[in-house]
Scaffold this motif. Structure first.
Motif, PDB file in Angstrom:
ATOM      1  N   ARG A 119       0.892  -1.170   0.070  1.00 21.50           N
ATOM      2  CA  ARG A 119      -0.172   0.054   0.016  1.00 21.50           C
ATOM      3  C   ARG A 119       0.751   0.953  -0.079  1.00 21.50           C
ATOM      4  O   ARG A 119       1.415   1.971   1.196  1.00 21.50           O
ATOM      5  CB  ARG A 119      -1.097  -0.038   1.044  1.00 21.50           C
ATOM      6  N   HIS A 163       0.052   1.137  10.000  1.00 23.00           N
ATOM      7  CA  HIS A 163       1.425   1.231   9.520  1.00 23.00           C
ATOM      8  C   HIS A 163       2.245   1.803   9.846  1.00 23.00           C
ATOM      9  O   HIS A 163       3.302   1.903   8.748  1.00 23.00           O
ATOM     10  CB  HIS A 163      -0.030   1.981   8.091  1.00 23.00           C
ATOM     11  N   GLU A 220       0.486  -5.185   2.938  1.00 22.36           N
ATOM     12  CA  GLU A 220      -0.824  -4.992   3.731  1.00 22.36           C
ATOM     13  C   GLU A 220      -1.430  -6.497   3.449  1.00 22.36           C
ATOM     14  O   GLU A 220      -1.416  -7.401   2.420  1.00 22.36           O
ATOM     15  CB  GLU A 220      -1.987  -3.758   2.957  1.00 22.36           C
ATOM     16  N   PHE A 263      -7.640  -4.214  -1.042  1.00 21.71           N
ATOM     17  CA  PHE A 263      -7.406  -4.155   0.263  1.00 21.71           C
ATOM     18  C   PHE A 263      -8.666  -4.221   0.721  1.00 21.71           C
ATOM     19  O   PHE A 263      -9.491  -3.842   0.711  1.00 21.71           O
ATOM     20  CB  PHE A 263      -6.905  -3.070   0.661  1.00 21.71           C
ATOM     21  N   ASP A 274     -11.380  -4.941   4.748  1.00 21.55           N
ATOM     22  CA  ASP A 274     -11.805  -4.701   6.521  1.00 21.55           C
ATOM     23  C   ASP A 274     -12.518  -5.384   6.887  1.00 21.55           C
ATOM     24  O   ASP A 274     -13.537  -5.533   6.601  1.00 21.55           O
ATOM     25  CB  ASP A 274     -11.469  -3.648   7.198  1.00 21.55           C
ATOM     26  N   TYR A 290     -11.889   0.838   3.667  1.00 26.10           N
ATOM     27  CA  TYR A 290     -10.860   0.400   2.315  1.00 26.10           C
ATOM     28  C   TYR A 290     -11.977   0.452   1.687  1.00 26.10           C
ATOM     29  O   TYR A 290     -13.430  -0.540   1.518  1.00 26.10           O
ATOM     30  CB  TYR A 290      -9.970  -1.137   2.071  1.00 26.10           C
TER      31      TYR A 290
END
Length: 830
Positions: free
Chosen positions: A345, A382, A438, A501, A503, A510
């Motif tokens: 990412r 991150h 990620e 990606f 979640d 995302y």
């Protein structure tokens, strides 16, 4: 990995050999083989780069892959499927699978008036190899299931019998080896200026140049898994574009628009002093970070410190700007310690170009500092994983340069900032990247259809589906904060699965912005307003509501309808509504790829402007393996497709359907036999009153599939209205009279010709384009035909330019049939 294992089919008791080969420095010598993800014991199988399995049993079926490793890292091959058949079991059943084609409107097939007819198909699956087969380490074509026998049937229609060829029997034969191509255009991301005569590299090998308009064609080498292409501007106005281009393994050409990032204008730096260059200060935003160059950091290639004036160009690709996504290099992936390709990412990429002020000679640097503003990272996890990467232009993979660690820093008297700091030496001209690996990953299932009916038999292959991962602002899903990743996949016979990606805790953590193109043409997404229809979108409720599906024109009807946005909400395995697609967990790729068409999926479709095509020998243009060698095949050569169109001008108060009827003209095997029909509705010319134009496809004259004799197709052009022919292009008429035989034109409501063998051009009203992709050949020819030129392209009809034949049509009195209707109801009298 330069050689990957190939899929194999064997009968129980036979032997099989898989091969792989890796290259690198140092030379890889350690190989590991895996069956269904489990490491096979080396002592038992005594393998190296080859894996030999003797006296196969059914339990050995499954996927096999190899891994090569050295102290420098690891590389993993693509998986190969081994099918083990029981003795007597057939890998290619003689009975064809059902496959439906649409018949002309005047040919209903049953009491319900269905226009679909089952012509059958043979799935191009591999056939079992014989015990005498070679080891399989070379480019062996192998044997595949295909058509063994076709039979001709006749379907009663209104006033005539329609011939159609259906598959009667399947059998094993040599696999088709269609050419695999990638075509497209390279232009500047900011102005659209073409990259003229730019260099094209595959790996480290130069393979050609772009054309004057930035166009390119690349033939994909056999056994390619990732096609890594580098485009280089010889004038150094653009940053080198390293792209991982998707392609269709089943053959044909895929079209790609490649965008290049313009280099930032250089600034003068004093090499004897410390310098700081901001990264991403455009559009009034705070910079993402800065590049800090200490005094004496610039070096000549010899290692000598350079302290004079430096011309420094640092180009930053800022993911906070949505327009930069199309110019993103590579596919933002790296190879982990196990050799598996894993996504990244991005928080920004930068390219540097340092040169001596006077001579322009390239400079390198010693250790320099990359500082990233921690305030720009809004996902807390991150911050711990942020790293600095550089792009390997030959593999298209990002390689780790260093870790970014938190450090205090000042940005003026009024504010204190925390920075993530890392060091790098710039020894070659590479692109650098601020990225995090990620692991919250999923797949999104997308299908493309030939029209808005979403018929499973009319799915399109060879469509490039692109997905941009977005990081939305909380509560504002339509207004993303940044993009983080860009992926493209080509649709196959069962759609496409795109990595994204996702979640599981926050559905809107995302989102994804998805588009689809076919030969440069944008496909349309399903509408989301004024009312969301789950049956049309292809996803059932309540999961559709959780995904928040919105087409690009949801809030503004003036915007394009060619994209949609969704929340990539990871499916809950405990919720039955979320276990049937269109989002699949990352470990369920196989389930996504094999999902039936009845499972949830997202959709694009092609907007057809009242167009109909019928071939006596059925062929799916999006699946080149469906081609059959037959004298009546519309396309006689599966390696090269020649599309021919004639431009018809119609003077009349409305738009009219125009049909081309294509029959064998001069070849003794096909004379008088139908090849196919094409119906096209004329398009109104916006500048001329009561005038429209139609670009009607006809079967090109030329060699038939046996390549022994030319056939001049007998083409009849008939408007489906009360029309009479009023003019014929004089150049075309002269050409036809000078190239006998001449077709009779004794009815004023039609135009008949023995089609020219030569590609004549717009002066004659004939448009011919040859390409390895039939759809692309047709799109280019139609664009030229609309424009009325031999090299232009238009989507607006210029009806009085470059026409071949003109008809004048009028509204007929009530109760009186047109010639077209009389041909259907009473052909002898008509």
């Amino acid at each position: 990995m330069v050689l990957h294992p190939q899929a194999k089919v064997r009968v129980a008791g036979q032997d099989v050999t898989f091969c792989c080969k890796a290259s690198g420095t140092p030379v890889p010598k350690k190989y590991y083989w895996y069956h269904n993800g489990t490491l096979l014991p080396r002592k038992l199988h005594r393998y190296g780069s080859r894996l030999a399995l003797r006296a196969l049993v059914p339990e050995q079926a499954g996927t096999y892959h190899c891994k090569a490793s050295t102290e420098a890292g690891a590389s993993r091959s693509a998986p190969a499927q081994l099918t083990v058949l029981a003795p007597g079991q057939q890998s290619c059943k003689p009975e064809p699978e059902p496959s439906l084609v649409e018949l002309p409107s005047e040919c209903p097939q049953d009491a319900a008036g269905s226009r679909y007819y089952n012509v059958g198909r043979c799935p191009p699956t591999p056939c079992a190899g014989s015990p005498a087969d070679p080891s399989g380490c070379g480019a062996d074509a192998g044997r595949c299931c295909g058509v063994r026998r076709m039979e001709l049937r006749e379907i009663p229609c209104a006033g005539f019998l329609l011939p159609i060829k259906v598959v009667a029997e399947c059998g094993c034969g040599a696999c088709a080896q269609p050419r695999v191509l990638v075509q497209g255009r390279v232009t500047a991301a900011d102005t659209g200026e073409p990259l003229r005569f730019g260099q094209i590299f595959l790996g480290g090998r130069k393979v050609g140049f772009t054309g004057y308009k930035g166009s390119f064609t690349i033939e994909v080498p056999p056994d390619t898994q990732r096609l890594v292409v580098r485009f280089v501007d010889r004038h150094q106005r653009f940053v080198d574009a390293v792209k991982v281009l998707p392609f269709n393994r089943r053959g044909g050409a895929v079209y790609q628009e490649v965008k290049m990032l313009r280099k930032k204008e250089p600034v003068d730096l004093d090499g004897s002093r410390s310098n700081a260059i901001p990264l991403g200060e455009a559009s009034g935003r705070e910079p993402v970070g800065e590049l800090v160059l200490p005094a004496g950091a610039f070096l000549r290639p010899s290692g000598e410190v350079f302290k004079g004036t430096v011309k420094a160009s640092v180009t930053f690709l800022d993911p906070r700007d949505m327009a930069t996504a199309s110019a993103a290099p590579s596919d933002l992936s790296f190879a982990d310690a196990e050799g598996e390709i894993v996504p990244l990412r991005t928080y920004g990429m930068f390219a540097v170009d340092f040169r001596e002020g006077e001579t322009g000679a390239e400079l390198q640097t010693g250790p320099v500092e990359v500082r990233m503003d921690a305030g720009q990272v809004l996902m807390p996890d991150h911050l711990q994983k942020m790293m600095l990467w550089s792009l390997n232009p030959e593999t298209g993979l990002w390689e780790e340069e260093g870790v970014l660690r938190p450090a205090g820093g000042s940005r003026g008297k009024r504010e204190e900032r925390t920075f993530l700091v890392g060091n790098v030496e710039i020894r070659e001209r590479r692109l650098f990247n601020l990225d995090v690996p990620e692991d919250r990953r999923c797949f999104v299932k997308v299908r493309a259809y030939g029209n808005e009916k979403f018929n499973p038999n009319e799915q399109l292959e060879g469509v490039v589906i692109s997905l941009i991962n977005l990081e939305p602002q909380p509560g504002y899903p339509a207004n993303p904060r940044a993009w983080g990743r860009f992926d493209s996949v080509v649709t196959g016979p069962n759609g496409a699965c795109l990595p994204a990606f996702c979640d599981g805790q926050r559905p809107d953590a995302y989102s994804a912005y998805v588009t689809a193109t076919l030969g440069g043409e944008e496909l349309e997404a399903v509408a989301s307003s004024p009312k969301l229809n789950p049956n049309a979108v292809g996803v059932s409720q309540p999961y559709l509501g959780k995904l928040g599906y919105r087409r690009s024109d949801h809030d503004d009807p003036d915007l394009k309808k060619t994209a949609f946005q969704i929340n990539v909400a990871k499916p809950d395995p405990n919720n039955v509504d979320e276990t049937n697609g269109p989002i699949y967990p990352y470990r369920s790729l196989e389930e996504c790829e094999r999902a039936p068409v009845s499972a949830n999926h997202l959709r694009f479709y092609r907007v057809e402007v009242d167009k109909y095509e019928y071939n006596v020998v059925p062929f799916k243009e999006s699946d080149l393996t469906s081609w059959t060698g037959d004298y009546l095949s519309w396309w006689p050569n599966p390696q090269e497709f020649r599309a021919c169109f004639i431009k018809v001008q119609i003077e009349g108060p409305q738009e009219y359907m125009v049909r081309s009827r294509n029959v064998g003209g001069t070849h003794p095997r096909t004379r008088g036999q139908l090849y196919g029909l094409r119906d096209t509705r004329s398009v109104r010319d916006m500048l001329l009153e009561n005038t429209s134009g139609a670009c009607v496809e006809f079967k090109c004259s030329g060699m038939l599939f046996d390549q022994s004799l030319v056939d001049r197709t007998l083409v009849s052009i008939v408007p489906q209205g009360s029309c009479r022919r009023t003019a014929v292009n004089s150049l075309l008429r002269d050409y036809l009279s000078r190239h006998p035989p001449v077709a009779e034109n004794n009815h004023t409501a039609a135009f008949t010709m023995l089609a020219p063998v030569d590609p004549l051009g717009h002066n004659y009203g004939i448009y011919t384009v040859t390409d390895q992709n039939p759809r692309l050949a047709k799109e280019i020819a139609i664009g030229r035909c609309f424009d009325g030129t031999s090299d232009g392209f238009s989507r607006e009809m210029k009806a009085d330019t470059g026409t071949a034949v003109t008809f004048t049509c009028q509204e007929r009195p009530a109760g009186r049939e047109s010639l077209f209707q009389r041909l259907l109801t009473a052909p002898a009298e008509a």
